[in-house]
Design a protein around this motif. Structure first.
Motif, PDB file in Angstrom:
ATOM      1  N   ARG A 101      32.340  33.536  43.573  1.00 19.85           N
ATOM      2  CA  ARG A 101      33.466  34.120  44.293  1.00 19.85           C
ATOM      3  C   ARG A 101      34.789  33.627  43.690  1.00 19.85           C
ATOM      4  O   ARG A 101      35.742  34.399  43.508  1.00 19.85           O
ATOM      5  CB  ARG A 101      33.360  33.718  45.762  1.00 19.85           C
ATOM      6  CG  ARG A 101      34.026  34.677  46.719  1.00 19.85           C
ATOM      7  CD  ARG A 101      33.681  34.280  48.134  1.00 19.85           C
ATOM      8  NE  ARG A 101      34.401  35.094  49.103  1.00 19.85           N
ATOM      9  CZ  ARG A 101      34.487  34.795  50.386  1.00 19.85           C
ATOM     10  NH1 ARG A 101      33.906  33.694  50.849  1.00 19.85           N
ATOM     11  NH2 ARG A 101      35.146  35.579  51.219  1.00 19.85           N
ATOM     12  N   ALA A 102      34.838  32.335  43.374  1.00 23.66           N
ATOM     13  CA  ALA A 102      36.040  31.766  42.752  1.00 23.66           C
ATOM     14  C   ALA A 102      36.310  32.438  41.409  1.00 23.66           C
ATOM     15  O   ALA A 102      37.453  32.830  41.112  1.00 23.66           O
ATOM     16  CB  ALA A 102      35.864  30.263  42.569  1.00 23.66           C
ATOM     17  N   ALA A 103      35.266  32.594  40.588  1.00 28.50           N
ATOM     18  CA  ALA A 103      35.415  33.209  39.266  1.00 28.50           C
ATOM     19  C   ALA A 103      35.892  34.655  39.383  1.00 28.50           C
ATOM     20  O   ALA A 103      36.714  35.126  38.583  1.00 28.50           O
ATOM     21  CB  ALA A 103      34.098  33.141  38.507  1.00 28.50           C
ATOM     22  N   HIS A 104      35.390  35.369  40.388  1.00 28.93           N
ATOM     23  CA  HIS A 104      35.765  36.785  40.583  1.00 28.93           C
ATOM     24  C   HIS A 104      37.273  36.929  40.784  1.00 28.93           C
ATOM     25  O   HIS A 104      37.912  37.797  40.176  1.00 28.93           O
ATOM     26  CB  HIS A 104      35.012  37.353  41.793  1.00 28.93           C
ATOM     27  CG  HIS A 104      35.467  38.721  42.171  1.00 28.93           C
ATOM     28  ND1 HIS A 104      35.130  39.850  41.437  1.00 28.93           N
ATOM     29  CD2 HIS A 104      36.254  39.167  43.200  1.00 28.93           C
ATOM     30  CE1 HIS A 104      35.681  40.914  41.991  1.00 28.93           C
ATOM     31  NE2 HIS A 104      36.372  40.530  43.074  1.00 28.93           N
ATOM     32  N   PHE A 105      37.858  36.086  41.612  1.00 33.54           N
ATOM     33  CA  PHE A 105      39.279  36.212  41.917  1.00 33.54           C
ATOM     34  C   PHE A 105      40.179  35.636  40.819  1.00 33.54           C
ATOM     35  O   PHE A 105      41.375  35.897  40.799  1.00 33.54           O
ATOM     36  CB  PHE A 105      39.597  35.542  43.267  1.00 33.54           C
ATOM     37  CG  PHE A 105      39.138  36.366  44.437  1.00 33.54           C
ATOM     38  CD1 PHE A 105      39.892  37.438  44.896  1.00 33.54           C
ATOM     39  CD2 PHE A 105      37.930  36.103  45.059  1.00 33.54           C
ATOM     40  CE1 PHE A 105      39.468  38.214  45.960  1.00 33.54           C
ATOM     41  CE2 PHE A 105      37.488  36.872  46.130  1.00 33.54           C
ATOM     42  CZ  PHE A 105      38.262  37.941  46.580  1.00 33.54           C
ATOM     43  N   LEU A 106      39.601  34.865  39.909  1.00 29.97           N
ATOM     44  CA  LEU A 106      40.383  34.293  38.805  1.00 29.97           C
ATOM     45  C   LEU A 106      40.319  35.148  37.544  1.00 29.97           C
ATOM     46  O   LEU A 106      41.016  34.868  36.573  1.00 29.97           O
ATOM     47  CB  LEU A 106      39.882  32.877  38.482  1.00 29.97           C
ATOM     48  CG  LEU A 106      40.269  31.789  39.480  1.00 29.97           C
ATOM     49  CD1 LEU A 106      39.465  30.523  39.227  1.00 29.97           C
ATOM     50  CD2 LEU A 106      41.761  31.476  39.397  1.00 29.97           C
TER      51      LEU A 106
END
Length: 597
Positions: A101-106
């Motif tokens: 989820r963190a990677a998706h938004f970054l």
């Protein structure tokens, strides 16, 4: 093994740059404290929690800074401002381990901080999936089979950035980690060296580099930055390479310059004493450390190893209960509990806790080695071999795993395999008598008696921990009918055990006195033979032989048989063993030059 890559300057703002650059000396501890506080914040922002903790602990050991000298937070760049919302949201997801989820938004962020967190989230997502799959579908001894699927993609992307010289110190660190995970060791070393030049304050890069260095020669060829951080690195790598004297000297220097309150340095000194088997000193330091930092869990598994060796059940029980109250799901806690059950000979329960430790962290070296020991106790040699092999996969410098494999193959009566593994253990611990005695026994089984003699003599020369090398050497001389050398070894053995001042039962003491009694009897040295025969009477297994020999000596004396003056004994027994307390000559050096390595 020198770093062939060119060193890229780190991209930081002008306000931060002076603080991140480090000197080679410790003359300005206030400046060092500022640097440590800054890097603790920078690593925390990027989710590098262990490096952040290390820096914060070290900073805490230094005197507090006055308000006027406290550093303001680094200024925000235009790129940081554009990515601020995405970074803040992604960091919140990262902190609760929602890495995908963190990677998706970054995705698509341009700032270096956001890009690092994006790549690091993808890396940790792959690691988490690997560990989850391992725990769910496989037994703990098959963990090496599962791979992190994200590594190859990460390598391709980071390689492009590296070639374009767009990676900062943190990016280089992550690139090195990916290369190491793909077993590209030389490339990883080059990248980690570059990372230490670009960002010398980041402890994580130094630590990763430490894990890839196998010997002192490799260390000499590394082109490392001239910074005060290098001193901490050298102290750590010397401890890992079993160069304990050098390590202790480095740590003492660090204490002298102002880090005397550092719990990290104190714990490392305790580990160093543990490695050279100075158990009393190590226990004393660990007990002091527990008083200073009672909720510390790091290195407590090493502390439990010391308590285990000393069979201190109540202390080990207290430690296990205490750590359970602090955090029962830490790998160190599981290892301490495993050691406790092992000391109580509940080996199945002990193995269960070591397996639990490995479910928490499959790369935890100590648990693999200890689990191998438990399987050995349970006579499960195949599982023990697997466990030791996994320990070596995690760290090829773990002499205990190599030694454990040697013992396992010894049980399986495979001396050639045995010899290989004992040799590897000896290379890692050249001054450990246990490795040398094991090698000697191996050579003996292979009928390579000259090599066996060298090993036993070397084991005695470096300080025989178990007091067995001289006995084994004596028996070898006995076997080769070299009676004078055998007598020399037995007498030296007796002198050693009587001069150490400890009241310990030595199983081979009676064997030594029996041989010496017979040897002196053959040499017609009645007084010496009589003294040894009398000592034989103190042991159950040699009592009858001692009495019989005393009767023979008495009979020969009554017949007027005079002791010979032509045959000289190698040397006489210590005065404390002699019935008439005759002053003794000091022992001459053993005449073993022909077999001394």
């Amino acid at each position: 093994m020198a770093a062939s890559t060119s060193v890229v300057p780190v991209v930081v703002t002008a306000a931060v740059a002076p603080v991140l650059s480090t000197n080679s000396d410790f003359s300005d501890l206030r400046e060092i404290k500022k640097q440590l506080l800054l890097i603790a914040g920078l690593t925390r922002e990027r989710g590098l929690l262990h490096s952040s903790k290390w820096s914060a602990e070290l900073a805490f050991s230094l005197p507090a800074l006055p308000l006027a000298e406290l550093q303001p937070p680094p200024p925000i760049t235009e790129e940081d401002a554009q990515d601020m919302d995405a970074y803040t949201l992604a960091k919140a997801y990262f902190d609760v381990k929602e890495y995908d989820r963190a990677a998706h938004f970054l995705h698509g962020c341009d700032s270096k901080k956001a890009y690092f967190l994006y790549m690091y989230s993808r890396y940790l997502s792959g690691e988490k999936k690997k560990d989850d799959e391992t725990v769910d579908s496989l037994g703990p001894l098959e963990k090496g089979q599962v791979k992190n699927e994200a590594l190859r993609e990460l390598r391709v992307e980071l390689s492009k950035k590296h070639q374009a010289r767009e990676l900062d110190g943190f990016g280089l660190y992550l690139y090195g980690v990916v290369l190491r995970k793909l077993d590209l060791v030389k490339e990883a070393i080059d990248v980690f060296v570059e990372a230490t030049h670009v960002l010398p304050l980041h402890w994580g890069a130094w630590l990763e580099l430490c894990n890839l260095i196998t010997d002192k020669e490799m260390l000499k060829f590394l082109s490392l930055p001239d910074t005060w951080m290098k001193e901490f690195f050298l102290a750590h790598i010397y401890t890992e390479l079993q160069l304990i004297e050098e390590a202790l000297q480095k740590y003492q220097n660090l204490i002298d310059v102002g880090f005397s309150k550092s719990s990290y340095i104190v714990s490392q000194i305790a580990v160093a004493y543990h490695n050279i088997r100075d158990i009393d000193k190590a226990l004393s330091i660990f007990n002091e450390l527990r008083k200073q930092d009672p909720y510390r869990i790091e290195n407590m598994d090493t502390f439990s190893n010391l308590l285990y060796v000393r069979s201190m059940k109540s202390e080990l029980s207290y430690l296990a209960h205490n750590l359970c109250e602090i955090d029962k799901y830490r790998v160190e806690t599981c290892c301490v509990i495993g050691n406790y059950y092992s000391l109580r000979s509940q080996h199945e329960k002990a193995a269960l806790y070591f397996q639990r430790a490995l479910k928490l962290n499959p790369r935890y070296l100590g648990a693999w080695t200890l689990m191998g020991h438990e399987y050995m106790e349970m006579k499960n040699t195949s599982a023990a071999i697997q466990a030791y092999r996994h320990a070596i996969e995690v760290n090829k410098r773990d002499y205990r795993a190599w030694y454990g494999l040697g013992q396992t193959y010894e049980i399986l009566k495979m001396p050639f395999y045995c010899l290989y593994y004992y040799r590897r253990a000896h290379q890692l611990r050249p001054n450990d008598s246990r490795m040398l005695v094991a090698l000697g026994e191996c050579y003996e089984k292979l009928n390579q008696l000259v090599e066996a003699k060298k090993c036993y003599w070397r084991a005695y020369a470096v300080g025989d921990v178990e007091k067995m090398a001289l006995v084994k050497l004596a028996k070898l001389h006995e076997q080769l009918t070299e009676s004078e050398q055998a007598a020399q070894c037995y007498i030296k053995y007796i002198q050693d055990i009587y001069s150490c001042g400890e009241i310990v039962e030595h199983l081979e003491e009676s064997t030594a006195f029996r041989y010496l009694a017979q040897y002196y009897f053959k040499c017609k040295l009645w007084d010496e033979a009589s003294t040894c025969a009398q000592k034989c009477c103190a042991f159950n297994d040699t009592r009858e032989e001692g009495k019989a020999l005393l009767r023979q000596i008495l009979q020969l004396r009554n017949q007027g048989e005079t002791p010979t003056t032509e045959v000289s004994a190698p040397f006489f027994l210590p005065a404390s063993l002699s019935a008439n307390n005759t002053p003794t000559r000091r022992v001459s050096p053993l005449n073993l030059s022909s077999v001394t390595p």
